[in-house]
Design an enzyme around this catalytic site. Structure first.
Site, PDB file in Angstrom:
ATOM      1  N   TYR A  20       8.963   1.200 -19.989  1.00 20.19           N
ATOM      2  CA  TYR A  20       7.675   0.795 -19.966  1.00 20.19           C
ATOM      3  C   TYR A  20       7.439   0.162 -21.293  1.00 20.19           C
ATOM      4  O   TYR A  20       7.835   0.854 -22.589  1.00 20.19           O
ATOM      5  CB  TYR A  20       6.467   1.617 -19.609  1.00 20.19           C
ATOM      6  CG  TYR A  20       5.113   1.115 -19.865  1.00 20.19           C
ATOM      7  CD1 TYR A  20       4.467   0.538 -18.735  1.00 20.19           C
ATOM      8  CD2 TYR A  20       4.313   1.254 -21.343  1.00 20.19           C
ATOM      9  CE1 TYR A  20       3.236  -0.131 -19.260  1.00 20.19           C
ATOM     10  CE2 TYR A  20       3.273   0.802 -21.523  1.00 20.19           C
ATOM     11  CZ  TYR A  20       2.522   0.157 -20.375  1.00 20.19           C
ATOM     12  OH  TYR A  20       1.357  -0.451 -20.629  1.00 20.19           O
ATOM     13  N   HIS A  21       7.000  -1.000 -21.421  1.00 19.42           N
ATOM     14  CA  HIS A  21       6.680  -1.996 -22.865  1.00 19.42           C
ATOM     15  C   HIS A  21       5.482  -1.802 -23.415  1.00 19.42           C
ATOM     16  O   HIS A  21       4.520  -2.122 -22.707  1.00 19.42           O
ATOM     17  CB  HIS A  21       7.150  -3.505 -22.335  1.00 19.42           C
ATOM     18  CG  HIS A  21       7.744  -4.012 -23.643  1.00 19.42           C
ATOM     19  ND1 HIS A  21       7.039  -3.971 -25.129  1.00 19.42           N
ATOM     20  CD2 HIS A  21       8.802  -4.902 -24.125  1.00 19.42           C
ATOM     21  CE1 HIS A  21       7.543  -4.602 -25.978  1.00 19.42           C
ATOM     22  NE2 HIS A  21       8.750  -5.456 -25.425  1.00 19.42           N
ATOM     23  N   GLY A  22       5.529  -1.158 -24.311  1.00 20.08           N
ATOM     24  CA  GLY A  22       4.003  -1.006 -25.130  1.00 20.08           C
ATOM     25  C   GLY A  22       3.806  -2.133 -25.825  1.00 20.08           C
ATOM     26  O   GLY A  22       4.628  -3.217 -25.778  1.00 20.08           O
TER      27      GLY A  22
ATOM     28  N   GLU B 265       4.073  -7.610 -20.098  1.00 18.98           N
ATOM     29  CA  GLU B 265       3.435  -6.227 -19.911  1.00 18.98           C
ATOM     30  C   GLU B 265       3.003  -5.858 -21.443  1.00 18.98           C
ATOM     31  O   GLU B 265       2.058  -5.019 -21.484  1.00 18.98           O
ATOM     32  CB  GLU B 265       4.713  -5.433 -19.456  1.00 18.98           C
ATOM     33  CG  GLU B 265       4.291  -3.743 -19.126  1.00 18.98           C
ATOM     34  CD  GLU B 265       5.240  -3.013 -18.479  1.00 18.98           C
ATOM     35  OE1 GLU B 265       5.179  -2.752 -17.383  1.00 18.98           O
ATOM     36  OE2 GLU B 265       6.207  -2.553 -19.431  1.00 18.98           O
TER      37      GLU B 265
ATOM     38  N   ARG C  80       0.351   3.037 -26.159  1.00 21.28           N
ATOM     39  CA  ARG C  80      -0.445   2.011 -25.922  1.00 21.28           C
ATOM     40  C   ARG C  80      -2.108   2.333 -26.966  1.00 21.28           C
ATOM     41  O   ARG C  80      -2.861   1.519 -27.376  1.00 21.28           O
ATOM     42  CB  ARG C  80      -1.313   1.942 -24.766  1.00 21.28           C
ATOM     43  CG  ARG C  80      -0.585   0.949 -23.645  1.00 21.28           C
ATOM     44  CD  ARG C  80      -0.713  -0.327 -23.878  1.00 21.28           C
ATOM     45  NE  ARG C  80       0.059  -1.100 -23.499  1.00 21.28           N
ATOM     46  CZ  ARG C  80       0.280  -2.728 -23.698  1.00 21.28           C
ATOM     47  NH1 ARG C  80      -0.564  -3.010 -24.399  1.00 21.28           N
ATOM     48  NH2 ARG C  80       1.282  -3.268 -22.830  1.00 21.28           N
TER      49      ARG C  80
END
Length: 330
Positions: free
Chosen positions: A129-131, A202, A240
């Protein structure tokens, strides 16, 4: 003779520091009532301090990037003629920068890496998952090198290579922009490859709800199928909360969709707790389609988010987690 600064404390009652500073400046400049201006300036500074901090801290990360770039230039010039490094000029630099970034992660974020045992000895495709920034991936790759002496190539957007001075850093990190055939070759050589299918979209437009924005992307799954390697899901807790974006502003989203330029401001750099979790590998299955593998990978990353992330994310809670202990999984 008594100087201006000494006269501030002369007499039965000492003056405040602000009054003392005002007195010195009035004597030096000849401007009267300068204390009122100073009081107003300090008040404005106090009001704007939180806003200044959240936009200054990301600059610290950029400074570290450019310190790394400067070190790479110095190192390359010093060692490019040495026979000992003729097969890989970056051997020593890799050790130094891995230690630098791992140390930064430990100190600033109390960074932890869990599930290293799930990374296979051979090739594998790490999907994460890309912050708002890829700072968690940098910490992951640095810790992986420190623990296992392994390097991981990462797929990045083309705009990264256009950042001033970043070319040498991308060369050192082994960053690739694809295409699919190049990614397959990297895996076929026995290396690790990492990709965030959500990419820049994202990074900029997901939020504290940690919504996965992969659309219908399945190219990464096809790469894993063609190379016949497992997919390793990965997620970083509180990524995040360390950095956030103003992606909720509709006009910025519209501008990005039209131009593909990452014009959304990023703020933060808060010293929140970061923990990266590596899930169990999804093995290669010859009969599985790219669509099925992409859906399975997305479900695996979503499961890591649901297991390890409190939603919605909260910056204060993530800061307090620096003082909490958690049983290590490896």
């Amino acid at each position: 003779m008594t100087g201006g600064n000494e006269s501030c404390t002369a007499g039965p009652t000492s003056m405040s520091y602000l009054a003392c500073l005002s007195y010195i400046l009035e004597e030096w400049t000849g401007v009267k009532d300068i204390g009122d201006y100073l009081s107003y300036a300090f008040y404005i500074l106090w009001v704007l301090f939180p806003l200044v901090v959240v936009f200054v801290l990301p600059g610290v990360i950029m400074i570290l990037f450019y310190i790394s770039i400067l070190w790479l230039h110095i190192y390359k010039r010093k060692n490019e003629i040495k026979d000992a490094y003729s097969h890989d000029v970056w051997i020593g630099a890799r050790e130094v920068l891995a230690t630098l970034w791992d140390g930064h992660g430990r100190i600033w974020h109390g960074y932890e890496l869990h599930g290293v045992k799930n990374i296979p000895q051979g090739p594998g495709l790490v999907v994460f998952y890309h912050g708002a920034t890829p700072i968690d991936y940098i910490y992951f790759s640095a810790r992986l090198h420190v623990l296992k002496r392994r390097c991981c190539t990462v797929v990045a957007d083309h705009f990264v290579s256009r950042l001033p001075g970043f070319r040498i850093l991308l060369e050192f990190l082994g960053v690739t922009h694809g295409p699919k055939d190049a990614c397959v070759k990297i895996l076929e050589k026995g290396h690790l490859l990492a990709i965030a299918p959500g990419g820049v979209r994202e990074a900029l437009f997901s939020d504290e709800t940690y919504t996965i924005l992969w659309s219908d992307r399945k190219g990464f799954a096809q790469v894993a199928i063609d190379a016949k390697v497992p997919i390793i899901p990965m997620f970083t807790q509180n990524v995040r909360e360390g950095f956030r974006t103003l992606g909720g502003i509709k006009i910025l989203r519209s501008l990005y969709e039209r131009t593909r330029l990452p014009v959304v401001p990023i703020y933060g750099g808060f010293p929140v707790k970061l923990r990266t979790f590596i899930g169990e590998p999804i093995p290669y299955e010859p009969n599985m389609t790219a669509e099925e593998l992409a859906a399975k990978t997305k479900a695996a990353v979503q499961a890591l988010i649901e297991k390890h992330q409190k939603i919605p994310g909260n910056i204060f809670r993530a800061l307090m987690e620096r003082f909490q202990t958690q049983k290590k999984e490896d």
